[in-house]
Write an enzyme that holds these catalytic residues in place. Structure first.
Site, PDB file in Angstrom:
ATOM      1  N   SER A 211      21.236  16.898  35.891  1.00 49.55           N
ATOM      2  CA  SER A 211      20.329  15.844  35.435  1.00 49.55           C
ATOM      3  C   SER A 211      20.112  15.803  33.928  1.00 49.55           C
ATOM      4  CB  SER A 211      18.981  15.979  36.141  1.00 49.55           C
ATOM      5  OG  SER A 211      18.432  17.244  35.892  1.00 49.55           O
ATOM      6  N   HIS A 239      21.299  12.943  41.927  1.00 55.66           N
ATOM      7  CA  HIS A 239      21.675  11.990  40.872  1.00 55.66           C
ATOM      8  C   HIS A 239      23.005  11.307  41.189  1.00 55.66           C
ATOM      9  CE1 HIS A 239      18.392  12.743  38.090  1.00 55.66           C
ATOM     10  NE2 HIS A 239      18.444  13.991  38.528  1.00 55.66           N
ATOM     11  N   LYS A 270      15.012   8.427  43.909  1.00 52.95           N
ATOM     12  CA  LYS A 270      15.731   7.979  42.703  1.00 52.95           C
ATOM     13  C   LYS A 270      16.435   6.651  43.033  1.00 52.95           C
ATOM     14  CE  LYS A 270      16.253  12.755  41.025  1.00 52.95           C
ATOM     15  NZ  LYS A 270      14.933  12.893  40.403  1.00 52.95           N
TER      16      LYS A 270
END
Ligand SMILES: Cc1ncc(COP(=O)(O)O)c(C=O)c1O
Length: 423
Positions: A211, A239, A270
């Site tokens: 990240s 991610h 996310k």
């Protein structure tokens, strides 16, 4: 009448609140605590790691408004990769979930906290990743906190990349397995550790995409080593899920090794809805074990129905079309190329996490200059990132327009010149 006066008596009012605060004398233990914490807070300030939280007064989106600041800011620091956090269909699905299933469960899953939509989402996640089963958690932090302790004993060993996320580090701390760390993406060092281990279960664990750096784990090489040394591979794809790889299946797909991971942990906070929640997906026996012994699952409330409904809708959107993924890729490419032609250094792989590298004292100046130009980005320096690796981390979203990206590139070029970063 009697009932009414009884009800009035039970209403908590201002004068009772005053009585409470007047009765609360400072106790010696609290005074000591204040002293100790004051020292620690001073240390944090001295180390320049104080976290200033900006208060957003709008939904999370391509543009946000911030308390105390005029106008709108283009948002380049959220994990809102697909722009679904405030997508009308996702918001509507959450509203429907709320109406149909209520605000929350008031219970953990195994007592009376499992609704049909929880099962629907778990089945959908397992199907999405092509795995046998999946288990939902309140967050991916919880998924990682509950994985290692549940599956590993002192006879087993875990091998972790040094740059893995804090939740993996903490999850490993909680387990009693033998613990090894290998330098970031260093397959040679990992092989050396695996070759010398006699553990029963050997578990390699890595972030799919890291990240802070936007670097991609070498999944092909990791899989080869896992096979050679009879090890398992666990990937945290927070991610990557939903947007990385051609169909958004994540790092495995991006690296051309679908199915490489034995276990995937990921987040629903996310790209996929951006609300909250996490999960682990993999072999059926593992998921069944986690349902029985994984502490963050057993002892914490079930994810709230609006959040579950929003995630279901988001996964539907991920599979409905590749348009959002394509837009995100185009924005990422345009931003990386734009910054490089402006003479700035962007590190990481072709991923929407774009760390703009600067000398430590300039990181805050760069981020502040961007904010003055209406662009919201955040600076990171030591000890959040290694010494000499200060950066302003930019994150692209499918919600950004090409004009937004150009505005950000131009602003970086201007501020970069103003502060002497580019000649
Ligand atoms: C790699 C990784 N794993 C786990 C998490 C935690 O995710 P969640 O917000 O769902 O707890 C994050 C969030 O920053 C992350 O970057």
């Amino acid at each position: 009448m009697a009932l009414r006066s009884q009800l009035l008596r039970t209403v908590y009012n201002g004068s009772q609140a005053r009585q409470f605060s007047e009765a609360r004398k400072e106790r010696a233990g609290v005074t000591k605590l204040r002293e100790v914490l004051e020292d620690r807070l001073q240390d944090i300030k001295k180390a320049k790691t104080w976290k200033h939280e900006r208060i957003i007064t709008s939904p999370q989106d391509r543009k946000v408004t911030v308390q105390g600041a005029k106008g709108e800011f283009l948002n380049f620091c959220a994990n809102n990769y697909l722009g679904l956090s405030n997508h009308p269909e996702v918001v509507e699905a959450a509203r429907e979930g709320l109406k149909k299933y209520g605000a929350g469960l008031s219970s953990v899953r195994f007592i009376c906290g499992t609704q049909s939509i929880h099962k629907d989402l778990e089945n959908r996640i397992a199907e999405f990743h092509g795995r046998e089963d999946a288990i939902l958690y309140g967050s991916c932090f919880d998924a990682n906190a509950g994985l290692f302790e549940s599956m590993l004993t002192p006879e087993d060993a875990v091998f972790s990349d040094t740059l893995n996320h804090a939740s993996i580090i903490d999850g490993i701390r909680l387990c009693k397995a033998q613990k090894f760390r290998y330098p970031h993406r260093d397959l040679n060092e990992l092989e050396h550790l695996l070759a010398h281990s006699e553990a029963r279960i050997k578990l390699i664990v890595t972030d799919g995409v890291f990240s802070m750096d936007g670097t991609v784990a070498p999944l092909k090489g990791l899989r080869t080593l896992a096979d050679k040394y009879r090890a398992l591979l666990a990937v945290d794809d927070s991610h990557a899920t939903g947007f990385f790889g051609e169909t958004g299946r994540g790092t495995e797909e991006y690296c051309g090794v679908p199915g490489a991971a034995d276990i995937i942990c990921s987040t629903l906070g996310k790209a996929v809805s951006g609300a909250a929640g996490g999960y682990t997906t993999g072999p059926r026996e593992l998921v069944t074990l986690l349902r029985n012994v994984s502490r963050p699952y057993l002892f914490s409330n079930a994810p709230p129905p609006p959040v579950v409904a929003a995630s279901l809708k988001s996964l539907e959107l991920v599979d409905r079309s590749s348009e959002l993924r394509q837009r995100l890729q185009d924005n990422t490419r345009a931003f990386r190329e734009g910054l490089q032609s402006a003479g700035l250094t962007v590190s990481g792989d072709q991923h929407p996490i774009c760390p703009v590298m600067v000398e430590a004292p300039l990181a805050v100046e760069l981020a502040s200059g961007m904010l003055e130009r209406g662009i919201y980005v955040v600076a990171f320096s030591y000890p959040v990132v290694p010494k000499g690796a200060a950066r302003v981390r930019v994150q692209l979203s499918a919600a950004h327009t090409p004009e937004d990206v150009k505005r950000a590139v131009d602003a970086f070029a201007t501020v970069g010149k103003d502060i002497g970063l580019v000649k």
